[in-house]
Design an enzyme around this catalytic site. Structure first.
Site, PDB file in Angstrom:
ATOM      1  N   SER A  38       0.930  -1.182   0.065  1.00 14.57           N
ATOM      2  CA  SER A  38      -0.051   0.095  -0.078  1.00 14.57           C
ATOM      3  C   SER A  38       0.867   1.185   0.205  1.00 14.57           C
ATOM      4  O   SER A  38       0.616   2.104   0.749  1.00 14.57           O
ATOM      5  CB  SER A  38      -0.813   0.098   1.133  1.00 14.57           C
ATOM      6  OG  SER A  38      -1.945  -0.922   0.986  1.00 14.57           O
ATOM      7  N   CYS A  42       3.203   6.805  -6.836  1.00 12.92           N
ATOM      8  CA  CYS A  42       3.042   8.141  -7.653  1.00 12.92           C
ATOM      9  C   CYS A  42       3.715   9.088  -6.959  1.00 12.92           C
ATOM     10  O   CYS A  42       3.909   9.989  -7.505  1.00 12.92           O
ATOM     11  CB  CYS A  42       1.497   8.236  -8.125  1.00 12.92           C
ATOM     12  SG  CYS A  42       0.411   6.867  -8.509  1.00 12.92           S
ATOM     13  N   TYR A 280      -8.669 -14.193 -10.801  1.00 13.95           N
ATOM     14  CA  TYR A 280      -8.708 -13.047 -11.220  1.00 13.95           C
ATOM     15  C   TYR A 280      -7.432 -12.388 -11.365  1.00 13.95           C
ATOM     16  O   TYR A 280      -6.334 -12.570 -10.991  1.00 13.95           O
ATOM     17  CB  TYR A 280      -9.329 -12.248 -10.485  1.00 13.95           C
ATOM     18  CG  TYR A 280     -10.837 -12.639 -10.163  1.00 13.95           C
ATOM     19  CD1 TYR A 280     -11.148 -13.870  -9.343  1.00 13.95           C
ATOM     20  CD2 TYR A 280     -11.960 -12.057 -10.649  1.00 13.95           C
ATOM     21  CE1 TYR A 280     -12.405 -14.354  -9.198  1.00 13.95           C
ATOM     22  CE2 TYR A 280     -13.299 -12.516 -10.533  1.00 13.95           C
ATOM     23  CZ  TYR A 280     -13.615 -13.725  -9.989  1.00 13.95           C
ATOM     24  OH  TYR A 280     -14.787 -14.092  -9.870  1.00 13.95           O
TER      25      TYR A 280
HETATM   26  C1  LIG Z   1       7.190   6.328 -10.065  1.00 16.21           C
HETATM   27  C2  LIG Z   1       6.026   5.959 -10.617  1.00 16.21           C
HETATM   28  C3  LIG Z   1       4.822   7.047 -10.531  1.00 16.21           C
HETATM   29  C4  LIG Z   1       3.704   6.938 -11.030  1.00 16.21           C
HETATM   30  N1  LIG Z   1       2.853   8.035 -11.055  1.00 16.21           N
HETATM   31  C5  LIG Z   1       1.450   7.753 -11.277  1.00 16.21           C
HETATM   32  C6  LIG Z   1       0.655   8.635 -11.364  1.00 16.21           C
HETATM   33  O1  LIG Z   1       0.739   9.885 -11.095  1.00 16.21           O
HETATM   34  N2  LIG Z   1      -0.527   8.492 -11.839  1.00 16.21           N
HETATM   35  C7  LIG Z   1      -1.226   6.990 -12.069  1.00 16.21           C
HETATM   36  O2  LIG Z   1      -2.300   6.930 -12.249  1.00 16.21           O
HETATM   37  N3  LIG Z   1      -0.336   6.075 -11.913  1.00 16.21           N
HETATM   38  C8  LIG Z   1       0.973   6.430 -11.742  1.00 16.21           C
HETATM   39  N4  LIG Z   1       1.950   5.137 -11.535  1.00 16.21           N
HETATM   40  C9  LIG Z   1       1.327   3.902 -11.903  1.00 16.21           C
HETATM   41  C10 LIG Z   1       0.816   3.180 -10.760  1.00 16.21           C
HETATM   42  O3  LIG Z   1       1.472   3.354  -9.638  1.00 16.21           O
HETATM   43  C11 LIG Z   1       0.321   1.867 -11.134  1.00 16.21           C
HETATM   44  O4  LIG Z   1      -0.527   1.934 -12.236  1.00 16.21           O
HETATM   45  C12 LIG Z   1      -0.186   1.051 -10.155  1.00 16.21           C
HETATM   46  O5  LIG Z   1       0.457   1.431  -8.843  1.00 16.21           O
HETATM   47  C13 LIG Z   1      -0.784  -0.425 -10.422  1.00 16.21           C
HETATM   48  O6  LIG Z   1      -1.128  -1.177  -9.610  1.00 16.21           O
HETATM   49  P1  LIG Z   1      -0.944  -2.729  -9.569  1.00 16.21           P
HETATM   50  O7  LIG Z   1      -1.555  -2.974  -8.106  1.00 16.21           O
HETATM   51  O8  LIG Z   1      -1.315  -3.435 -10.426  1.00 16.21           O
HETATM   52  O9  LIG Z   1       0.706  -2.855  -9.356  1.00 16.21           O
HETATM   53  P2  LIG Z   1       1.857  -2.134  -8.321  1.00 16.21           P
HETATM   54  O10 LIG Z   1       1.031  -1.163  -7.404  1.00 16.21           O
HETATM   55  O11 LIG Z   1       2.893  -2.224  -8.921  1.00 16.21           O
HETATM   56  O12 LIG Z   1       1.846  -3.376  -7.383  1.00 16.21           O
HETATM   57  C14 LIG Z   1       2.415  -4.691  -7.730  1.00 16.21           C
HETATM   58  C15 LIG Z   1       3.069  -5.407  -6.348  1.00 16.21           C
HETATM   59  O13 LIG Z   1       2.925  -6.709  -6.554  1.00 16.21           O
HETATM   60  C16 LIG Z   1       4.087  -7.168  -6.151  1.00 16.21           C
HETATM   61  N5  LIG Z   1       4.349  -8.669  -6.799  1.00 16.21           N
HETATM   62  C17 LIG Z   1       4.910  -8.771  -8.120  1.00 16.21           C
HETATM   63  N6  LIG Z   1       4.745 -10.081  -8.460  1.00 16.21           N
HETATM   64  C18 LIG Z   1       4.880 -10.755  -7.190  1.00 16.21           C
HETATM   65  C19 LIG Z   1       4.946 -11.926  -6.730  1.00 16.21           C
HETATM   66  N7  LIG Z   1       4.996 -13.052  -7.648  1.00 16.21           N
HETATM   67  N8  LIG Z   1       4.720 -12.285  -5.568  1.00 16.21           N
HETATM   68  C20 LIG Z   1       4.465 -11.368  -4.441  1.00 16.21           C
HETATM   69  N9  LIG Z   1       4.259 -10.190  -4.813  1.00 16.21           N
HETATM   70  C21 LIG Z   1       4.519  -9.854  -6.135  1.00 16.21           C
HETATM   71  C22 LIG Z   1       5.063  -6.178  -6.450  1.00 16.21           C
HETATM   72  O14 LIG Z   1       6.351  -6.375  -5.495  1.00 16.21           O
HETATM   73  C23 LIG Z   1       4.391  -4.871  -6.304  1.00 16.21           C
HETATM   74  O15 LIG Z   1       4.687  -4.181  -5.144  1.00 16.21           O
HETATM   75  C24 LIG Z   1       3.304   5.529 -11.292  1.00 16.21           C
HETATM   76  C25 LIG Z   1       4.312   4.678 -10.979  1.00 16.21           C
HETATM   77  C26 LIG Z   1       5.564   4.871 -10.566  1.00 16.21           C
HETATM   78  C27 LIG Z   1       6.265   3.576 -10.309  1.00 16.21           C
HETATM   79  C1  LIG Z   2      -5.574   2.482   0.540  1.00 15.28           C
HETATM   80  C2  LIG Z   2      -5.795   0.894   0.154  1.00 15.28           C
HETATM   81  C3  LIG Z   2      -5.320   0.085   0.927  1.00 15.28           C
HETATM   82  C4  LIG Z   2      -7.137   0.663  -0.041  1.00 15.28           C
HETATM   83  O1  LIG Z   2      -7.930   1.060   1.140  1.00 15.28           O
HETATM   84  P1  LIG Z   2      -9.577   1.168   1.215  1.00 15.28           P
HETATM   85  O2  LIG Z   2      -9.832   0.740   2.726  1.00 15.28           O
HETATM   86  O3  LIG Z   2     -10.289   0.595  -0.136  1.00 15.28           O
HETATM   87  O4  LIG Z   2      -9.597   2.488   1.379  1.00 15.28           O
HETATM   88  P2  LIG Z   2      -9.898   4.054   0.525  1.00 15.28           P
HETATM   89  O5  LIG Z   2      -9.041   4.959   1.041  1.00 15.28           O
HETATM   90  O6  LIG Z   2      -9.476   3.648  -0.813  1.00 15.28           O
HETATM   91  O7  LIG Z   2     -11.477   3.991   0.825  1.00 15.28           O
HETATM   92  C5  LIG Z   2     -12.294   3.441  -0.114  1.00 15.28           C
HETATM   93  C6  LIG Z   2     -13.525   2.947   0.613  1.00 15.28           C
HETATM   94  O8  LIG Z   2     -13.945   3.442   1.877  1.00 15.28           O
HETATM   95  C7  LIG Z   2     -15.224   4.058   1.273  1.00 15.28           C
HETATM   96  N1  LIG Z   2     -15.287   5.425   2.118  1.00 15.28           N
HETATM   97  C8  LIG Z   2     -14.539   6.377   1.532  1.00 15.28           C
HETATM   98  N2  LIG Z   2     -14.837   7.571   2.226  1.00 15.28           N
HETATM   99  C9  LIG Z   2     -15.953   7.153   2.871  1.00 15.28           C
HETATM  100  C10 LIG Z   2     -16.752   8.039   3.578  1.00 15.28           C
HETATM  101  N3  LIG Z   2     -16.704   9.247   3.879  1.00 15.28           N
HETATM  102  N4  LIG Z   2     -17.996   7.398   4.338  1.00 15.28           N
HETATM  103  C11 LIG Z   2     -18.163   6.131   4.078  1.00 15.28           C
HETATM  104  N5  LIG Z   2     -17.142   5.189   3.246  1.00 15.28           N
HETATM  105  C12 LIG Z   2     -16.245   5.961   2.847  1.00 15.28           C
HETATM  106  C13 LIG Z   2     -15.490   3.752   0.303  1.00 15.28           C
HETATM  107  O9  LIG Z   2     -16.945   3.474  -0.113  1.00 15.28           O
HETATM  108  C14 LIG Z   2     -14.664   2.622  -0.211  1.00 15.28           C
HETATM  109  O10 LIG Z   2     -15.089   1.344   0.149  1.00 15.28           O
HETATM  110  P3  LIG Z   2     -15.794   0.373  -0.787  1.00 15.28           P
HETATM  111  O11 LIG Z   2     -14.761  -0.004  -1.916  1.00 15.28           O
HETATM  112  O12 LIG Z   2     -16.282  -0.907   0.043  1.00 15.28           O
HETATM  113  O13 LIG Z   2     -16.963   1.165  -1.455  1.00 15.28           O
HETATM  114  C15 LIG Z   2      -5.091   0.854  -1.302  1.00 15.28           C
HETATM  115  O14 LIG Z   2      -6.025   1.650  -2.307  1.00 15.28           O
HETATM  116  C16 LIG Z   2      -3.876   1.261  -1.459  1.00 15.28           C
HETATM  117  O15 LIG Z   2      -2.929   0.189  -1.057  1.00 15.28           O
HETATM  118  N6  LIG Z   2      -3.415   2.399  -1.924  1.00 15.28           N
HETATM  119  C17 LIG Z   2      -2.099   2.571  -1.735  1.00 15.28           C
HETATM  120  C18 LIG Z   2      -1.317   2.117  -3.175  1.00 15.28           C
HETATM  121  C19 LIG Z   2      -1.940   2.846  -4.351  1.00 15.28           C
HETATM  122  O16 LIG Z   2      -2.941   3.023  -4.614  1.00 15.28           O
HETATM  123  N7  LIG Z   2      -1.023   3.367  -5.056  1.00 15.28           N
HETATM  124  C20 LIG Z   2      -1.008   3.752  -6.638  1.00 15.28           C
HETATM  125  C21 LIG Z   2      -1.489   5.518  -6.296  1.00 15.28           C
HETATM  126  S1  LIG Z   2      -0.053   6.239  -5.432  1.00 15.28           S
END
Ligand SMILES: Cc1cc2nc3c(=O)[nH]c(=O)nc-3n(C[C@H](O)[C@H](O)[C@H](O)COP(=O)(O)OP(=O)(O)OC[C@H]3O[C@@H](n4cnc5c(N)ncnc54)[C@H](O)[C@@H]3O)c2cc1C
Ligand SMILES: CC(C)(COP(=O)(O)OP(=O)(O)OC[C@H]1O[C@@H](n2cnc3c(N)ncnc32)[C@H](O)[C@@H]1OP(=O)(O)O)[C@@H](O)C(=O)NCCC(=O)NCCS
Ligand SMILES: Cc1cc2nc3c(=O)[nH]c(=O)nc-3n(C[C@H](O)[C@H](O)[C@H](O)COP(=O)(O)OP(=O)(O)OC[C@H]3O[C@@H](n4cnc5c(N)ncnc54)[C@H](O)[C@@H]3O)c2cc1C
Ligand SMILES: CC(C)(COP(=O)(O)OP(=O)(O)OC[C@H]1O[C@@H](n2cnc3c(N)ncnc32)[C@H](O)[C@@H]1OP(=O)(O)O)[C@@H](O)C(=O)NCCC(=O)NCCS
Lengths: 553, 553
Positions: A38, A42, A280
């Site tokens: 988590s 980005c 999935y």
């Molecule tokens: C530097 C950077 C900046 C970005 N900026 C943006 C942005 O501004 N806006 C935007 O929309 N998107 C951005 N992205 C893209 C966004 O972060 C990804 O689209 C998103 O995180 C994809 O989510 P995901 O769950 O598919 O993969 P990830 O978030 O990459 O998570 C996949 C995870 O699975 C783990 N994993 C893989 N294979 C295995 C395995 N076999 N066993 C156990 N674990 C495994 C990996 O270690 C990884 O941590 C950025 C990405 C990067 C790297």
């Molecule tokens: C944060 C993370 C663990 C997801 O956790 P999550 O509990 O689903 O939390 P979110 O903050 O996304 O909140 C969404 C949920 O809270 C609920 N929620 C949000 N605000 C709410 C409010 N004010 N009242 C009631 N419910 C609310 C939404 O309905 C949603 O629940 P649902 O999916 O069951 O409908 C996961 O998105 C994550 O790991 N994010 C970090 C990584 C990532 O996204 N990287 C790329 C971008 S930098």
């Protein structure tokens, strides 16, 4: 129900938390190879750049918190090595201990993301050549900058590459950007990236931009990396960052016999099921349907990954779901400029053979009479027959994000340019205009389709030669004309045009233009009604300069 | 074709320029009673405040320029006194010369706008009591401020009233606001205006806000105005500004026997024709169809006025048009806060008897981990059956305009909350979140309609008494609880809730809440699945504080 999830970030963690909300009794295990789950991928560039000071902010949550709050069994430093679909087990290695074990599943979600591309070039594995995907990568790059690196080479001028440039410059690191294509930010159409190239060039002392150039190999020298370029040039720096794209982490899926697409994305149906309905897949690892071309593509973005994770959990717990496909809405900030797009670009439409029309406008982001209005360039693509919106790109400063988001929804709703004419947006002078840029784009596009406003774009104009060469009419003021105009143009200001119609050729095509297209449009209306064959150059001289930036003074 | 237009600003000038673009040969005469055409009404307060320094900026164009560029016959200081529908003429007085004449028309467009209300109270015509509609009004008010007025009284806390408050404070003028209703900005629901009242209160030394209070009469004293209030209070200041609404300028229409609605708006069909098909009417003067309630209303806003003017011209020159109605998207900035709305408010739905459900959320305007995230309160209203979006209101700082605009398009497209779940908006940490506030509103609303997330809102909760009084469960941390909670609540943190289920009552309704609703939602899921009867307080304690601001510390 025992649910296993591979990958613990955007798609995986979203699936896990949603699954728990849907079922208190399910056993949910999430495997993550890296040390963190988590985290804010980005945000990584902005911690290197110092904008996000506190590293902990990048950890949106932790395994302990996910256990406490969501009763999730989160196993970090745990790599899933194989899937046994007949036994319905996965084989896991604990990276810290080396221990390996099997874990059984009823349902499995693959959310392994995509790995940065590392082309097999000589020297590619030298230390000093970095990619950026997770916190350890970030820490390594940041350590080099913190240690006082004076220069860096960023290979690839995509979203992540450009974000790295901005952040390296913030840190005082001279940065050279090497990009294979003849433009930065390849998802955009080339002319729309001109303002970005200009803002990079404006960092005269900090950034060197090398377009149509590529790395052919790497060597080490003086504890630095030397990058050999295709042109023969050699660059040297202590830090090289590869940002040339990502490839789906599909090894597990392939080994398990799941279908993948031609570019490696794991194939899923609209319920995000792979070719094995108990498995999935979501996020950067999958192939998605492009909502415009209706063809498979790969779109590595956080929003879709998060929503797909949520939908996969929904389907597993019995909800009816349908992933609608991805439209590729994306945005980047670069030294105060913003570039964003949604839907198809012109080149992607050309690739897919989809017929389109387009217009360019250059509106201000809010009322011009209120101080601080910033100009943007907005390109709108739509179908020639019914005007359905196919895509939009905008580059400018403030307000770009808003207009692209508004058009993104319009695309989702299958709206037309005629609908954009009627969009009722919030207006007060500091927030917009009574006729918002989105309305304006709608007007200009709808006028084109209604036949009231024939337009030609710069590229098409420049292809006309010889007998086809139109008479080029610049309807701006003499001052504007003298400050720069399109070669071959004749200047007759719009305000005296009606009195000078006899100076214009009948029986020959005329192309009119002004600064942004608006006066050119009026000229077009006047001339059309006077029986001339005329088109307006869409977006005017400002658009011409997007194609010919060198001519701007 | 001879086209006459009465009124030369938003609706009138837009019709005139559009008409010229559609026809070079039409004779187009535009009459304007005032000295200026095409001025930026919406900018007037900001010139008084000094934000827009150059008065000329308010003149978007001039009669001379309109003549030069559009060949329009623009007659300022020309008041149309009567319409003769049988002769198809209008009777005009030149205000400078006193000369009167008739002018014939083939088609006539009425764009006379709406006049500020001036209730017939004792002393209402005293000098020093001003309304703000045009540049002369602005000049008069500005002269008083420039002359060093130390204090002012603004009567009416609507859009224009609040903008005047902000601008007077910018000029160092102590300002008292008197508002009849028990809230500022009456188009919004009351609780959503709490942050605005707070920001006014925060200007401790500058603003006094008197709600549920009204002016009953005016006197002069010491060359100033004394305002007598209903409460008996008396206020005195050299400057009084009335901002209590506007009424359609319908006298001409009524005298000509054209239909007007019960609140005075000139009746038009979807082609903007009045009951006389040769006479069109547009802008603040007309009655429009509210797109949500499908009933007639009056919405004095610049965007609709401009677009209606354009459409009227279109229809006159033979185009098929259909005005889709108005949804009332509006916005105001107030000392760095922004409040905006689109579609119906809760109270307007109640007035129209339209069934609705609603949710509150309190998202940040961009990723929380990126510095500078600003909180907003977002209220979404939708139909209970199919989730069609009926309206939205947001109050906060940056990003409020974007979310309301996005939802405005969703309303136009007749989208549902299920569509909002899927909206694909531009995300990068400085511009939004992977799950944008609009997605979040969609999630929370869709969960409600799917029955997964039963919710209750503060008003409904507070109506429960006696046997209906639910068990109130605060699932925040002890620290949060101790810093302030809803009276009667029991605190069990979400993170230990599963271990304390035996402390909760079975067979009695439970209402859970947290800070913004998210943990309360999780608690609701846990309890529901454990067989409890539970609802989540929508929007949590932050929403509670919108109703009970005094309890915030
Ligand atoms: C530097 C950077 C900046 C970005 N900026 C943006 C942005 O501004 N806006 C935007 O929309 N998107 C951005 N992205 C893209 C966004 O972060 C990804 O689209 C998103 O995180 C994809 O989510 P995901 O769950 O598919 O993969 P990830 O978030 O990459 O998570 C996949 C995870 O699975 C783990 N994993 C893989 N294979 C295995 C395995 N076999 N066993 C156990 N674990 C495994 C990996 O270690 C990884 O941590 C950025 C990405 C990067 C790297
Ligand atoms: C944060 C993370 C663990 C997801 O956790 P999550 O509990 O689903 O939390 P979110 O903050 O996304 O909140 C969404 C949920 O809270 C609920 N929620 C949000 N605000 C709410 C409010 N004010 N009242 C009631 N419910 C609310 C939404 O309905 C949603 O629940 P649902 O999916 O069951 O409908 C996961 O998105 C994550 O790991 N994010 C970090 C990584 C990532 O996204 N990287 C790329 C971008 S930098
Ligand atoms: C201070 C202020 C701030 C505002 N801020 C906003 C805002 O932020 N956002 C927004 O959407 N809207 C705002 N508005 C409202 C917006 O300006 C109006 O909705 C819009 O101008 C209406 O256009 P209209 O053409 O119908 O009328 P108007 O713009 O009022 O023009 C009508 C013109 O007709 C002339 N006229 C009337 N009768 C006759 C006659 N018999 N003969 C000749 N001429 C005649 C009048 O003199 C007037 O100039 C604001 C208005 C004011 C006054
Ligand atoms: C300015 C005013 C005279 C209207 O003039 P206008 O010529 O219609 O000008 P706008 O700036 O609105 O431009 C819109 C027109 O230019 C066209 N246009 C805009 N940008 C264009 C571009 N880049 N290329 C081609 N055409 C363009 C549009 O298609 C539209 O023409 P159409 O209506 O024929 O489709 C009128 O709106 C007015 O008086 N406004 C000030 C008063 C007011 O609105 N007050 C309330 C708000 S403060």
């Amino acid at each position: 129900m025992k649910l296993l999830i591979i990958g613990g970030v955007a798609g995986g963690a979203s699936a896990a938390t949603r699954a728990r909300r849907l079922s208190e009794t399910a056993e949910i295990v999430m495997f993550e190879r890296g040390p963190d789950v988590s985290f804010a991928n980005c945000g990584l560039p902005y911690h290197i750049g110092g904008e996000i000071k506190d590293r902990n902010k990048l950890l949106v949550t932790t395994p302990a918190k996910l256990h406490e709050r969501f009763n999730l069994d989160v196993r970090v430093r745990s790599s899933v090595l194989a899937i046994d679909r007949t036994q319905k087990t996965v084989h896991v290695r604990e990276l810290n201990t080396g221990r390996e074990y099997d874990e059984s599943y009823d349902k499995l979600i693959l959310a392994p993301g995509a790995a940065p591309l590392r082309p097999s070039l000589p020297g590619i594995d030298l230390p000093g050549i970095h990619t950026l995907r997770n916190l350890p990568d970030m820490d390594r790059i940041k350590a080099i900058v913190d240690a006082g690196a004076k220069s860096a080479i960023v290979i690839g001028a995509g979203f992540i590459g450009l974000e790295m440039v901005e952040n390296l410059i913030h840190r005082g690191v001279q940065t050279t950007v090497v990009e294979l294509q003849d433009q930065v930010l390849p998802p955009l159409d080339r002319e729309m990236t001109t303002p970005l190239a200009e803002v990079l060039a404006a960092k005269a002392k900090g950034v060197t931009l090398l377009l149509s150039e590529s790395a052919e190999g790497f060597e080490s020298a003086d504890e630095e990396i030397v990058v050999q370029l295709k042109s023969g040039k050699r660059l040297q720096a202590p830090l090289v960052i590869l940002g040339i794209g990502v490839k789906p982490e599909n090894q597990l899926a392939i080994a398990a016999g799941l279908e993948v697409g031609p570019r490696g994305g794991i194939r899923v149906n609209e319920q995000l099921q792979t070719s094995d309905p108990d498995i999935y897949a979501v996020g950067d690892a999958i192939e998605v349907r492009d909502v415009i071309s209706d063809s498979p593509t790969q779109v590595p973005l956080a929003g879709p990954a998060n929503r797909q994770g949520r939908l996969a959990a929904d389907h597993i717990f019995g909800k009816q779901v349908r992933y609608r496909g991805t439209q590729g809405t994306a945005i980047v900030g670069l030294f105060g400029k913003t570039a964003a797009l949604t839907g198809a670009s012109e080149k992607s439409l050309q690739r897919s053979g989809i017929p389109y029309r387009m217009v360019y406008i250059h509106p201000a982001h809010h009322a011009g009479y209120y101080p601080g209005a910033q100009a943007m360039a907005l390109k709108l693509l739509f179908t020639p027959d019914d005007g359905r919106i196919l895509g939009a790109q905008a580059v400018g400063g403030e307000g770009v994000d808003k207009r692209i988001d508004v058009i993104a929804v319009a695309i989702q709703a299958k709206m037309t340019v005629f609908d954009l004419e009627e969009v009722e947006l919030a207006y007060s002078p500091q927030f917009g205009s009574a006729k918002d840029p989105v309305n304006m784009a709608g007007f200009v596009a709808a006028n084109l389709l209604r036949g009231d406003h024939p337009q030609i774009d710069v590229a098409a104009y420049e292809k006309l030669a010889g007998d086809d060469q139109p008479f080029l009419l610049d309807v701006r003021t003499a001052d504007e004309f003298n400050a720069g105009h399109i070669p071959g143009a004749t200047n007759i200001s719009i305000d005296v045009l009606r009195a000078h119609l006899d100076e214009l050729p009948r029986g020959r095509d005329i192309v009119a233009y002004c600064q942004v297209g608006q006066r050119g449009y009026l000229a077009t209306r006047i001339l059309l009604q006077a029986g001339f064959r005329v088109r307006n150059l869409s977006g005017g001289y400002k658009t011409y300069l997007l194609w010919h930036p060198a001519e701007a003074k």
